[in-house]
Design a protein around this motif. Structure first.
Motif, short mmCIF file in Angstrom:
data_model
loop_
_atom_site.label_atom_id
_atom_site.label_comp_id
_atom_site.label_asym_id
_atom_site.label_seq_id
_atom_site.Cartn_x
_atom_site.Cartn_y
_atom_site.Cartn_z
N GLU A 7 0.84 -1.20 0.00
CA GLU A 7 0.00 0.00 0.00
C GLU A 7 0.87 1.25 0.00
O GLU A 7 1.98 1.22 0.51
N PRO A 8 0.36 2.33 -0.55
CA PRO A 8 1.13 3.58 -0.50
C PRO A 8 1.35 4.01 0.95
O PRO A 8 0.51 3.78 1.81
N ARG A 9 2.48 4.61 1.23
CA ARG A 9 2.80 5.03 2.59
C ARG A 9 2.14 6.36 2.95
O ARG A 9 2.08 6.72 4.10
N SER A 10 1.68 7.08 1.98
CA SER A 10 1.02 8.34 2.26
C SER A 10 -0.10 8.55 1.24
O SER A 10 -0.20 7.83 0.27
N GLU A 12 -2.79 11.92 -0.37
CA GLU A 12 -3.07 13.35 -0.36
C GLU A 12 -4.50 13.54 0.07
O GLU A 12 -5.42 13.21 -0.65
N SER A 13 -4.65 14.05 1.26
CA SER A 13 -5.97 14.28 1.83
C SER A 13 -5.83 15.16 3.04
O SER A 13 -4.75 15.65 3.35
N ARG A 14 -6.92 15.31 3.76
CA ARG A 14 -6.90 16.14 4.96
C ARG A 14 -6.15 15.43 6.08
O ARG A 14 -6.25 14.22 6.22
N ASP A 15 -5.41 16.19 6.88
CA ASP A 15 -4.69 15.56 7.99
C ASP A 15 -5.61 15.40 9.20
O ASP A 15 -6.72 15.91 9.23
N ILE A 16 -5.12 14.69 10.18
CA ILE A 16 -5.94 14.32 11.33
C ILE A 16 -6.42 15.54 12.12
O ILE A 16 -7.52 15.52 12.69
N GLN A 17 -5.65 16.61 12.15
CA GLN A 17 -6.11 17.81 12.88
C GLN A 17 -7.32 18.42 12.22
O GLN A 17 -8.25 18.86 12.89
N VAL A 18 -7.34 18.43 10.91
CA VAL A 18 -8.51 18.94 10.18
C VAL A 18 -9.68 17.98 10.37
O VAL A 18 -10.80 18.39 10.66
N LEU A 19 -9.41 16.69 10.22
CA LEU A 19 -10.47 15.69 10.33
C LEU A 19 -11.08 15.62 11.72
O LEU A 19 -12.24 15.25 11.86
N SER A 20 -10.32 15.98 12.74
CA SER A 20 -10.85 15.89 14.11
C SER A 20 -12.01 16.84 14.34
O SER A 20 -12.78 16.65 15.28
N SER A 21 -12.16 17.84 13.49
CA SER A 21 -13.28 18.77 13.64
C SER A 21 -14.45 18.41 12.72
O SER A 21 -15.42 19.14 12.65
N ILE A 22 -14.34 17.27 12.05
CA ILE A 22 -15.36 16.82 11.11
C ILE A 22 -15.85 15.44 11.53
O ILE A 22 -15.06 14.59 11.93
N LYS A 23 -17.15 15.19 11.46
CA LYS A 23 -17.69 13.88 11.81
C LYS A 23 -17.12 12.81 10.87
O LYS A 23 -16.99 13.06 9.67
N SER A 25 -18.48 10.47 9.51
CA SER A 25 -19.41 10.19 8.40
C SER A 25 -19.11 11.06 7.18
O SER A 25 -19.54 10.76 6.07
N GLU A 26 -18.34 12.13 7.39
CA GLU A 26 -17.97 13.03 6.29
C GLU A 26 -16.56 12.74 5.76
O GLU A 26 -16.11 13.40 4.84
N TRP A 27 -15.89 11.76 6.33
CA TRP A 27 -14.55 11.39 5.88
C TRP A 27 -14.67 10.50 4.65
O TRP A 27 -15.66 9.79 4.46
N THR A 28 -13.64 10.50 3.82
CA THR A 28 -13.61 9.59 2.68
C THR A 28 -13.20 8.21 3.17
O THR A 28 -12.65 8.05 4.26
N ALA A 29 -13.44 7.21 2.36
CA ALA A 29 -13.05 5.84 2.70
C ALA A 29 -11.54 5.74 2.90
O ALA A 29 -11.08 5.07 3.82
N ILE A 30 -10.77 6.40 2.07
CA ILE A 30 -9.32 6.34 2.20
C ILE A 30 -8.86 6.99 3.50
O ILE A 30 -7.92 6.52 4.14
N GLU A 31 -9.51 8.06 3.92
CA GLU A 31 -9.18 8.70 5.19
C GLU A 31 -9.47 7.76 6.36
O GLU A 31 -8.64 7.62 7.26
N LEU A 32 -10.62 7.12 6.32
CA LEU A 32 -10.97 6.16 7.37
C LEU A 32 -9.95 5.02 7.42
O LEU A 32 -9.45 4.67 8.49
N LYS A 33 -9.65 4.46 6.26
CA LYS A 33 -8.73 3.34 6.19
C LYS A 33 -7.33 3.73 6.68
O LYS A 33 -6.74 3.03 7.49
N TYR A 34 -6.84 4.85 6.20
CA TYR A 34 -5.49 5.29 6.56
C TYR A 34 -5.36 5.56 8.06
O TYR A 34 -4.44 5.09 8.71
N HIS A 35 -6.29 6.33 8.60
CA HIS A 35 -6.20 6.70 10.02
C HIS A 35 -6.52 5.53 10.94
O HIS A 35 -5.98 5.44 12.04
N HIS A 36 -7.39 4.62 10.51
CA HIS A 36 -7.64 3.42 11.30
C HIS A 36 -6.35 2.60 11.41
O HIS A 36 -5.98 2.16 12.51
#
Length: 69
Positions: A7-10, A12-23, A25-36
């Motif tokens: 899998e790619p090591r990185s 291009e998307s929003r970082d966790i600080q930005v995502l922490s202010s968003i539910k 349910s509004e994250w993309t699948a790749i954001e969920l997968k990466y941060h999980h």
């Protein structure tokens, strides 16, 4: 020749600080997968806020019927 299945090591998307202010349910699948994956690897060192956020990510993944993790 062997195909590269790593899998790619990185991404291009929003970082966790930005995502922490968003539910989640509004994250993309790749954001969920990466941060999980990242939070799973760091689970022993997560503080209460990190553990809560990781739980929210897991719930969203389950709500979506699971993602190919």
């Amino acid at each position: 020749m062997m195909a590269n299945t790593e899998e790619p090591r990185s991404y291009e998307s929003r970082d966790i600080q930005v995502l922490s202010s968003i539910k989640p349910s509004e994250w993309t699948a790749i954001e969920l997968k990466y941060h999980h994956k990242s939070m799973s690897e760091l689970a022993p060192w997560l503080n209460e806020q990190g553990t809560y956020m990781h739980g929210q990510i897991i719930q969203e993944i389950e709500r979506r019927g699971g993602l190919t993790l």
